[in-house]
Write a protein that holds these residues in place. Structure first.
Motif, PDB file in Angstrom:
ATOM      1  N   ILE A 194       0.824  -1.209   0.000  1.00 47.86           N
ATOM      2  CA  ILE A 194       0.000   0.000   0.000  1.00 47.86           C
ATOM      3  C   ILE A 194       0.865   1.270   0.000  1.00 47.86           C
ATOM      4  O   ILE A 194       0.648   2.166  -0.830  1.00 47.86           O
ATOM      5  N   PRO A 195       1.843   1.409   0.881  1.00 47.55           N
ATOM      6  CA  PRO A 195       2.705   2.596   0.807  1.00 47.55           C
ATOM      7  C   PRO A 195       3.418   2.700  -0.549  1.00 47.55           C
ATOM      8  O   PRO A 195       3.608   3.803  -1.070  1.00 47.55           O
ATOM      9  N   GLY A 196       3.800   1.543  -1.110  1.00 50.46           N
ATOM     10  CA  GLY A 196       4.462   1.564  -2.403  1.00 50.46           C
ATOM     11  C   GLY A 196       3.567   2.079  -3.515  1.00 50.46           C
ATOM     12  O   GLY A 196       4.015   2.833  -4.387  1.00 50.46           O
ATOM     13  N   LYS A 197       2.307   1.690  -3.481  1.00 52.46           N
ATOM     14  CA  LYS A 197       1.394   2.191  -4.514  1.00 52.46           C
ATOM     15  C   LYS A 197       1.061   3.660  -4.312  1.00 52.46           C
ATOM     16  O   LYS A 197       0.819   4.397  -5.271  1.00 52.46           O
ATOM     17  N   THR A 198       1.058   4.116  -3.075  1.00 49.53           N
ATOM     18  CA  THR A 198       0.723   5.506  -2.789  1.00 49.53           C
ATOM     19  C   THR A 198       1.650   6.474  -3.518  1.00 49.53           C
ATOM     20  O   THR A 198       1.213   7.539  -3.976  1.00 49.53           O
ATOM     21  N   THR A 199       2.903   6.119  -3.654  1.00 48.88           N
ATOM     22  CA  THR A 199       3.873   6.989  -4.336  1.00 48.88           C
ATOM     23  C   THR A 199       4.288   6.461  -5.705  1.00 48.88           C
ATOM     24  O   THR A 199       5.162   7.033  -6.357  1.00 48.88           O
ATOM     25  N   PHE A 200       3.672   5.374  -6.138  1.00 50.89           N
ATOM     26  CA  PHE A 200       4.088   4.690  -7.368  1.00 50.89           C
ATOM     27  C   PHE A 200       4.007   5.607  -8.586  1.00 50.89           C
ATOM     28  O   PHE A 200       4.972   5.753  -9.346  1.00 50.89           O
ATOM     29  N   ASP A 201       2.864   6.235  -8.801  1.00 54.13           N
ATOM     30  CA  ASP A 201       2.699   7.027 -10.018  1.00 54.13           C
ATOM     31  C   ASP A 201       3.633   8.227 -10.050  1.00 54.13           C
ATOM     32  O   ASP A 201       4.086   8.644 -11.127  1.00 54.13           O
ATOM     33  N   GLN A 202       3.944   8.788  -8.878  1.00 53.63           N
ATOM     34  CA  GLN A 202       4.926   9.878  -8.859  1.00 53.63           C
ATOM     35  C   GLN A 202       6.296   9.365  -9.304  1.00 53.63           C
ATOM     36  O   GLN A 202       6.994  10.019 -10.077  1.00 53.63           O
ATOM     37  N   LYS A 203       6.665   8.162  -8.845  1.00 49.53           N
ATOM     38  CA  LYS A 203       7.962   7.601  -9.215  1.00 49.53           C
ATOM     39  C   LYS A 203       7.996   7.212 -10.686  1.00 49.53           C
ATOM     40  O   LYS A 203       9.030   7.329 -11.349  1.00 49.53           O
ATOM     41  N   ILE A 204       6.863   6.721 -11.199  1.00 48.15           N
ATOM     42  CA  ILE A 204       6.765   6.451 -12.638  1.00 48.15           C
ATOM     43  C   ILE A 204       7.053   7.739 -13.414  1.00 48.15           C
ATOM     44  O   ILE A 204       7.830   7.761 -14.376  1.00 48.15           O
ATOM     45  N   THR A 205       6.417   8.810 -12.969  1.00 50.21           N
ATOM     46  CA  THR A 205       6.578  10.093 -13.644  1.00 50.21           C
ATOM     47  C   THR A 205       8.006  10.599 -13.521  1.00 50.21           C
ATOM     48  O   THR A 205       8.572  11.136 -14.489  1.00 50.21           O
ATOM     49  N   ASP A 206       8.607  10.452 -12.342  1.00 48.65           N
ATOM     50  CA  ASP A 206       9.999  10.865 -12.147  1.00 48.65           C
ATOM     51  C   ASP A 206      10.908  10.179 -13.161  1.00 48.65           C
ATOM     52  O   ASP A 206      11.783  10.812 -13.779  1.00 48.65           O
ATOM     53  N   ARG A 207      10.725   8.883 -13.336  1.00 51.13           N
ATOM     54  CA  ARG A 207      11.567   8.135 -14.262  1.00 51.13           C
ATOM     55  C   ARG A 207      11.297   8.541 -15.708  1.00 51.13           C
ATOM     56  O   ARG A 207      12.234   8.606 -16.527  1.00 51.13           O
ATOM     57  N   ALA A 208      10.028   8.786 -16.036  1.00 49.02           N
ATOM     58  CA  ALA A 208       9.700   9.225 -17.393  1.00 49.02           C
ATOM     59  C   ALA A 208      10.334  10.575 -17.691  1.00 49.02           C
ATOM     60  O   ALA A 208      10.903  10.788 -18.777  1.00 49.02           O
ATOM     61  N   VAL A 209      10.257  11.485 -16.742  1.00 51.97           N
ATOM     62  CA  VAL A 209      10.865  12.811 -16.910  1.00 51.97           C
ATOM     63  C   VAL A 209      12.372  12.683 -17.123  1.00 51.97           C
ATOM     64  O   VAL A 209      12.960  13.297 -18.021  1.00 51.97           O
ATOM     65  N   ASP A 210      13.007  11.885 -16.283  1.00 50.39           N
ATOM     66  CA  ASP A 210      14.453  11.695 -16.395  1.00 50.39           C
ATOM     67  C   ASP A 210      14.822  11.077 -17.739  1.00 50.39           C
ATOM     68  O   ASP A 210      15.810  11.477 -18.372  1.00 50.39           O
ATOM     69  N   TYR A 211      14.015  10.120 -18.183  1.00 49.89           N
ATOM     70  CA  TYR A 211      14.289   9.454 -19.458  1.00 49.89           C
ATOM     71  C   TYR A 211      14.200  10.445 -20.618  1.00 49.89           C
ATOM     72  O   TYR A 211      15.067  10.452 -21.509  1.00 49.89           O
ATOM     73  N   ILE A 212      13.187  11.272 -20.619  1.00 49.55           N
ATOM     74  CA  ILE A 212      13.028  12.270 -21.686  1.00 49.55           C
ATOM     75  C   ILE A 212      14.200  13.238 -21.677  1.00 49.55           C
ATOM     76  O   ILE A 212      14.769  13.575 -22.732  1.00 49.55           O
ATOM     77  N   GLN A 213      14.587  13.703 -20.510  1.00 53.83           N
ATOM     78  CA  GLN A 213      15.692  14.663 -20.409  1.00 53.83           C
ATOM     79  C   GLN A 213      16.992  14.087 -20.957  1.00 53.83           C
ATOM     80  O   GLN A 213      17.789  14.815 -21.550  1.00 53.83           O
ATOM     81  N   HIS A 214      17.204  12.787 -20.772  1.00 54.63           N
ATOM     82  CA  HIS A 214      18.453  12.180 -21.197  1.00 54.63           C
ATOM     83  C   HIS A 214      18.439  11.671 -22.635  1.00 54.63           C
ATOM     84  O   HIS A 214      19.500  11.384 -23.199  1.00 54.63           O
ATOM     85  N   ASN A 215      17.253  11.546 -23.239  1.00 51.27           N
ATOM     86  CA  ASN A 215      17.181  10.927 -24.560  1.00 51.27           C
ATOM     87  C   ASN A 215      16.578  11.789 -25.655  1.00 51.27           C
ATOM     88  O   ASN A 215      16.689  11.432 -26.843  1.00 51.27           O
ATOM     89  N   ALA A 216      15.956  12.904 -25.293  1.00 49.34           N
ATOM     90  CA  ALA A 216      15.229  13.689 -26.293  1.00 49.34           C
ATOM     91  C   ALA A 216      16.135  14.262 -27.376  1.00 49.34           C
ATOM     92  O   ALA A 216      15.714  14.408 -28.521  1.00 49.34           O
ATOM     93  N   ASN A 217      17.358  14.577 -27.028  1.00 44.73           N
ATOM     94  CA  ASN A 217      18.247  15.220 -27.998  1.00 44.73           C
ATOM     95  C   ASN A 217      19.339  14.285 -28.504  1.00 44.73           C
ATOM     96  O   ASN A 217      20.362  14.732 -29.028  1.00 44.73           O
ATOM     97  N   GLY A 218      19.115  12.990 -28.340  1.00 41.21           N
ATOM     98  CA  GLY A 218      20.072  12.016 -28.848  1.00 41.21           C
ATOM     99  C   GLY A 218      19.920  11.783 -30.333  1.00 41.21           C
ATOM    100  O   GLY A 218      19.019  12.316 -30.993  1.00 41.21           O
ATOM    101  N   ASP A 219      20.806  10.980 -30.875  1.00 44.36           N
ATOM    102  CA  ASP A 219      20.778  10.694 -32.313  1.00 44.36           C
ATOM    103  C   ASP A 219      19.619   9.773 -32.690  1.00 44.36           C
ATOM    104  O   ASP A 219      19.139   9.801 -33.820  1.00 44.36           O
ATOM    105  N   ASP A 220      19.181   8.935 -31.735  1.00 38.45           N
ATOM    106  CA  ASP A 220      18.123   7.973 -32.020  1.00 38.45           C
ATOM    107  C   ASP A 220      16.805   8.419 -31.398  1.00 38.45           C
ATOM    108  O   ASP A 220      16.784   8.985 -30.301  1.00 38.45           O
ATOM    109  N   PRO A 221      15.677   8.140 -32.069  1.00 40.07           N
ATOM    110  CA  PRO A 221      14.380   8.426 -31.456  1.00 40.07           C
ATOM    111  C   PRO A 221      14.104   7.453 -30.326  1.00 40.07           C
ATOM    112  O   PRO A 221      14.755   6.415 -30.214  1.00 40.07           O
ATOM    113  N   PHE A 222      13.125   7.783 -29.483  1.00 35.68           N
ATOM    114  CA  PHE A 222      12.775   6.876 -28.395  1.00 35.68           C
ATOM    115  C   PHE A 222      11.286   6.581 -28.380  1.00 35.68           C
ATOM    116  O   PHE A 222      10.466   7.373 -28.836  1.00 35.68           O
ATOM    117  N   TYR A 223      10.973   5.412 -27.834  1.00 32.55           N
ATOM    118  CA  TYR A 223       9.601   5.010 -27.554  1.00 32.55           C
ATOM    119  C   TYR A 223       9.501   4.791 -26.055  1.00 32.55           C
ATOM    120  O   TYR A 223      10.180   3.925 -25.490  1.00 32.55           O
TER     121      TYR A 223
END
Length: 481
Positions: A194-223
């Motif tokens: 239960i505590p893990g799910k309470t913050t789960f979506d925020q952590k999902i978003t944190d990782r998505a944000v970090d992924y975009i920041q590190h890959n958006a301007n690379g040579d390859d597109p991302f999915y």
């Protein structure tokens, strides 16, 4: 200029033929793709479609592209995720229902997912959040096309297992978060509770944000596939949004969902990748209802289906329609709202076509999705689809053909009994979205003619399944002869 347009193809062909470098081609990169999937999301859970709780970020996003009023998903979490990833009816893949703990589950490794297709086309791929189409090692995201993943391999509800007083870890697996990279077995990390799910979506978003920041301007597109767990039970809300609505936790969750989607969209803008990124936002099925619930899902344990009848696993429109929208600036026209029929099955061939990789779609198996790229790009006014076959488990519950819906089985709520009808029930869902006035009986068999196109649809499907037998749940399938 659209990726892999006729003009670009001609330039590239000339360059290859005459050995001349092509500056246009060298500077062109396929678009990034982000799929945002909200769990148990009602059609009416956004304010632009009737919610009294504001969802301003989602509303603004919808206005920047095309919003589908008739976006159709599968009946539960697992089938929809299977359809997204394969473009195939889930019953073909043995993923037609959510497997109970201990039951065989997951996509056969033979399935060629959208992540595998895009990876083979040169895309970086990542999944953060809920997978739910393969709980066992060998059937995780990193086994089916994703370079990296973090999240859960089973249903969102697993967070509540250890909170039940009867739970015994000696007889049932204790849920955990998982992590993995392509080429190596995935592994368990921290406890999913239960505590893990309470913050789960925020952590999902944190990782998505970090992924975009590190890959958006690379040579390859991302999915990037983002599998949120809100609004799925157990119903918990991040502490930052607890009480913010003044109307209870379900309304609080709407604020949380809107905020997390906003963070991802704002990150795209911050790294100047908005114009280069296709973003798709949908749900996986309608909201659920309690065992005693009848008709619409209401209150803090359901969600809004808008004008539509039914909910999760019922076969009625309230369970089969979710919010659905796509944005690709400069390619997908802004401000379009359409009632044309679109299926989640169509995502697979449409994305492959939009990025110039339709040639990678398998031809050794039935693909039930239909390429909707011309419709989405505004090159035609109508969808290429005019019917939806609705399976609930192993049974065809209904067939939607144009504005008519034919039901063979019905269930009023997510936990109610299933009724088989002597004569099919027929509704006009455009005139009667709540599916209350049954036409077959009330109009003296005048609508029996609709069985002609419906029978044709089901006959063709049966022939296809005879030629290509359905894979059984958990089967180690390795192809058709």
């Amino acid at each position: 200029m659209r990726p892999f347009s006729r003009q670009l193809f001609a330039i590239t062909f000339a360059a290859l033929l005459f050995g001349v470098a092509s500056p246009s081609f060298a500077q062109t990169k396929q678009p990034n793709i982000i799929y945002l999937l909200v769990d148990n999301w009602g059609w009416g859970d956004i304010s632009v479609q009737g919610s009294t709780v504001p969802t301003p970020i989602i509303d603004a996003f919808a206005a920047e592209g095309t919003r589908f009023l008739n976006f159709n998903i599968e009946n539960q979490c697992t089938p929809t995720r299977s359809a997204i990833h394969t473009g195939r009816l889930p019953i073909r893949s043995g993923t037609q229902k959510v497997a109970a703990p201990g039951e065989p589950d997951g996509l056969a490794p033979w399935e060629y997912t959208i992540a595998e297709l895009l990876s083979d086309a040169g895309y970086k791929t990542a999944l953060f959040g809920k997978w739910h189409i393969g709980s066992q090692i060998g059937r995780h995201p990193s086994d089916q096309g994703y370079d990296e993943w973090w999240g859960i391999n089973e249903g969102s509800n697993a967070a509540a297992y250890t909170s039940t007083p009867e739970f015994d870890p000696k007889v049932a697996a204790t849920p955990h978060f998982w992590e993995g990279k392509k080429g190596a077995p995935s592994y368990e990390t921290e406890l999913y509770d239960i505590p893990g799910k309470t913050t789960f979506d925020q952590k999902i978003t944190d990782r998505a944000v970090d992924y975009i920041q590190h890959n958006a301007n690379g040579d390859d597109p991302f999915y990037l596939y983002v599998g949120f767990t809100q609004f799925h039970p157990p119903w918990v809300v991040h502490p930052d949004f607890d009480g913010v609505s003044g109307a209870g936790y379900y309304s609080d969750i709407k604020y949380e969902v809107d905020h997390n989607i906003g963070r991802i969209l704002q990150t795209l803008e911050a790294v100047n990748a908005t114009d280069d990124t296709i973003v798709i936002l949908t749900g996986d099925n309608g909201p659920g209802t309690l065992p005693q619930g009848l008709g619409y899902a209401t209150g803090e344990v359901g969600g809004s289906t808008g004008p539509w009848r039914g909910a999760l696993s019922t076969g009625f429109e309230g369970g089969m329609r979710t919010p659905g929208m796509i944005r690709w600036p400069g390619q997908v026209q802004a401000g379009v709202v359409t009632n044309e029929i679109i299926s989640v099955l169509d995502i697979y061939p449409t994305l492959a076509t939009l990025v110039g990789e339709a040639g990678r779609i398998p031809t050794d198996r039935p693909i039930d999705g239909i390429d909707q790229s011309a419709f989405i790009l505004g090159e035609q006014e109508v969808s290429n689809r005019e019917h939806i076959v609705t399976f609930v488990g192993d049974d065809v519950f209904a067939v939607k053909w144009r504005d008519l819906k034919v039901h063979f089985f019905t269930a009023e709520a997510s936990f109610s009994e299933i009724k088989k009808h002597t004569f099919p029930q027929v509704y006009n869902i455009k005139e009667d979205p709540s599916e209350q006035f049954e036409l077959w009986g009330n109009e003296g068999f005048a609508h029996a003619w609709v069985m002609t196109p419906v029978t044709g649809i089901l006959t063709n499907l049966a022939k296809s399944m005879a030629a290509f037998p359905n894979i059984q749940p958990g089967q180690d399938f390795d192809g058709y002869d």
